[in-house]
Scaffold this active site. Structure first.
Site, mmCIF file in Angstrom:
data_model
loop_
_atom_site.group_PDB
_atom_site.id
_atom_site.type_symbol
_atom_site.label_atom_id
_atom_site.label_comp_id
_atom_site.label_asym_id
_atom_site.label_seq_id
_atom_site.Cartn_x
_atom_site.Cartn_y
_atom_site.Cartn_z
ATOM 1 N N TRP A 23 7.576 1.479 0.723
ATOM 2 C CA TRP A 23 6.598 0.867 -0.184
ATOM 3 C C TRP A 23 6.382 -0.597 0.144
ATOM 4 O O TRP A 23 5.256 -1.107 0.068
ATOM 5 C CB TRP A 23 7.007 1.064 -1.639
ATOM 6 C CG TRP A 23 6.929 2.509 -2.061
ATOM 7 C CD1 TRP A 23 7.971 3.314 -2.411
ATOM 8 C CD2 TRP A 23 5.741 3.327 -2.156
ATOM 9 N NE1 TRP A 23 7.503 4.581 -2.713
ATOM 10 C CE2 TRP A 23 6.155 4.614 -2.565
ATOM 11 C CE3 TRP A 23 4.388 3.097 -1.920
ATOM 12 C CZ2 TRP A 23 5.251 5.667 -2.758
ATOM 13 C CZ3 TRP A 23 3.484 4.142 -2.108
ATOM 14 C CH2 TRP A 23 3.922 5.402 -2.519
ATOM 15 N N ASP B 141 7.651 -5.432 -6.825
ATOM 16 C CA ASP B 141 7.241 -4.066 -7.153
ATOM 17 C C ASP B 141 8.476 -3.385 -7.740
ATOM 18 O O ASP B 141 9.443 -3.137 -7.023
ATOM 19 C CB ASP B 141 6.767 -3.368 -5.870
ATOM 20 C CG ASP B 141 6.438 -1.883 -6.089
ATOM 21 O OD1 ASP B 141 6.557 -1.403 -7.235
ATOM 22 O OD2 ASP B 141 6.060 -1.225 -5.096
ATOM 23 N N LYS C 294 7.330 6.660 -13.090
ATOM 24 C CA LYS C 294 8.743 6.917 -12.789
ATOM 25 C C LYS C 294 9.619 6.647 -14.005
ATOM 26 O O LYS C 294 10.335 7.520 -14.446
ATOM 27 C CB LYS C 294 9.192 6.094 -11.588
ATOM 28 C CG LYS C 294 8.770 6.718 -10.268
ATOM 29 C CD LYS C 294 7.795 5.908 -9.493
ATOM 30 C CE LYS C 294 7.287 6.639 -8.258
ATOM 31 N NZ LYS C 294 6.420 5.799 -7.444
HETATM 32 C C1 LIG Z 1 5.629 5.365 -6.485
HETATM 33 C C2 LIG Z 1 5.696 3.983 -5.955
HETATM 34 C C3 LIG Z 1 4.541 3.284 -5.575
HETATM 35 C C4 LIG Z 1 3.163 3.905 -5.610
HETATM 36 O O1 LIG Z 1 2.711 3.962 -6.896
HETATM 37 P P1 LIG Z 1 1.231 4.485 -7.251
HETATM 38 O O2 LIG Z 1 1.200 4.254 -8.718
HETATM 39 O O3 LIG Z 1 1.174 5.917 -6.849
HETATM 40 O O4 LIG Z 1 0.256 3.655 -6.515
HETATM 41 C C5 LIG Z 1 4.676 1.980 -5.152
HETATM 42 N N1 LIG Z 1 5.875 1.387 -5.092
HETATM 43 C C6 LIG Z 1 7.023 2.028 -5.432
HETATM 44 C C7 LIG Z 1 8.320 1.318 -5.347
HETATM 45 C C8 LIG Z 1 6.953 3.344 -5.882
HETATM 46 O O5 LIG Z 1 8.079 3.981 -6.222
#
Ligand SMILES: *Cc1c(COP(=O)(O)O)cnc(C)c1O
Length: 361
Positions: A102, A172, A196
């Site tokens: 990511w 993030d 999540k």
């Molecule tokens: C799932 C995830 C993403 C992507 O998220 P979306 O909402 O599908 O764009 C980005 N960063 C991390 C750390 C993730 O676990």
């Protein structure tokens, strides 16, 4: 009643009591004779949900008046672009720390917007760990430093955040937000897709230090400016109302379970149950992450062969354990054990792992 034991990486399991509340309120929200899905986002009912969700999120993260919590759309993937569009000035540089897939994606978006540098990466180590302090070489005047607090695919988590001196820190936190107490005051911006740890997909949470907006680039399209959402309390356009409503219920559940300290303890126990199953298997299971970077949210591991991995996943599926195949880039297995997963769920998986290793080792 569904009896699946849900280890999906995302969208992921939600607390069962939250789903029961949603079900109970679905046809008649607070005596209005309709679902909250069917109401205006300008109704007093929805405005209360929106305001309560912002207040709860800020309180849980321990931040005060200088911060705003926003509910936007487009997922964490849109934040990969929005952060540099707003905060990477022309001629400036942004620093990226990369410990998994990511973080790479976030960096790839930043270089489309302006100049970004990788100032610490563990790619050569197959993203088994976060960069050590000695490997991080920040630019002298970076506009911000970006990191991914938990790499969902590799199962690699920062346990102590790096010192970036006075540079704005952006994270993030899609896959570990609200899983443990953090010093959120060290961050200028935190973002997370909700699917999540916070609720259903379709909502993206942003926590932003309001004073940082003074340095935001001008000329960014309206919907992609943080200032738009701050100024309009996340109600500039029609927000994902049902998702924010569910998210608000999840935040109430976090309080009911005892807040972030209690969740951190429970999450550490859950993770230890699975890592103990790996470490106690005499090499039958091999964890992907280095021990000092192991994630408490995504436990990634391999078996001695792909054939055994297939067999293990089939046996798990047969007893109702779903979502365990690893991401195609890492292979093997991944148990995603976000906040909503119970200790008992992890114990059940560990028992299967022990038993499977005995029968096949
Ligand atoms: C799932 C995830 C993403 C992507 O998220 P979306 O909402 O599908 O764009 C980005 N960063 C991390 C750390 C993730 O676990």
């Amino acid at each position: 009643m569904s009896t699946a034991l849900n280890f999906n990486p995302g969208p992921a399991m939600l607390p069962p009591t939250v789903l029961e509340k949603v079900q109970a309120e679905l046809r008649d929200y607070q005596g209005r004779g309709m679902s909250i899905m069917e109401m205006s986002h300008r109704s007093k009912e929805y405005e209360a949900v929106n305001a309560q969700a912002e207040a709860s999120l800020k309180r849980l993260l321990g931040v005060g008046d200088g911060y705003r919590a926003l509910f936007v759309q487009g997922g964490a993937s849109t934040q990969f672009a929005m952060v540099p569009m707003n905060f990477l000035p022309p001629g400036g540089t942004a620093d990226y720390l990369i410990n998994g897939s990511w973080g790479e994606k976030a960096y790839d978006e930043a270089v489309k917007v302006g100049q970004a540098r990788v100032v610490g990466s563990t790619k050569d180590d197959a993203y088994r760990r976060v960069p050590h302090a000695g490997e991080i070489k920040l630019s002298p005047d970076s506009a911000y430093v970006h990191l991914t607090s938990n790499e969902t695919i590799q199962g690699v988590q920062w346990h102590a955040f790096p010192d970036v001196v006075d540079r704005p820190l952006v994270a993030d936190m899609s896959s570990d937000i609200l899983s443990r107490p953090i010093d959120a005051g060290r961050f200028s911006l935190i973002y997370a897709g909700a699917q999540k740890n916070l609720g259903p997909s379709g909502v993206t949470v942003v926590l932003i230090l309001e004073s940082w907006l003074e340095r935001a680039n001008k000329g960014v399209p309206t919907m992609l400016r943080y200032a738009t959402h701050v100024k309009n309390n996340s109600l500039y356009n029609t927000p994902p109302t049902f998702g924010v409503y569910v998210l608000n219920l999840v935040l109430q559940w976090v309080d009911e379970i005892g807040g972030l300290a209690a969740l951190a303890e429970r999450n550490a126990r859950k993770a230890a149950i699975l890592y103990d199953a790996i470490d106690g298997s005499q090499g039958f299971y091999r964890g992907h992450a280095a021990p000092d970077s192991r994630s408490s949210m995504n436990v990634t591991f391999r078996l001695p062969s792909e054939a055994l991995e297939k067999k293990f996943l089939a046996e798990a599926q047969a007893v109702g354990m779903v979502g365990l195949p690893g991401h195609r880039s890492v292979g093997g297995c991944r148990a995603s054990i976000y906040n909503a997963m119970s200790v008992e769920g992890c114990q059940a998986l560990a028992s299967l792992m022990d038993d499977f290793a005995r029968r096949n080792g």
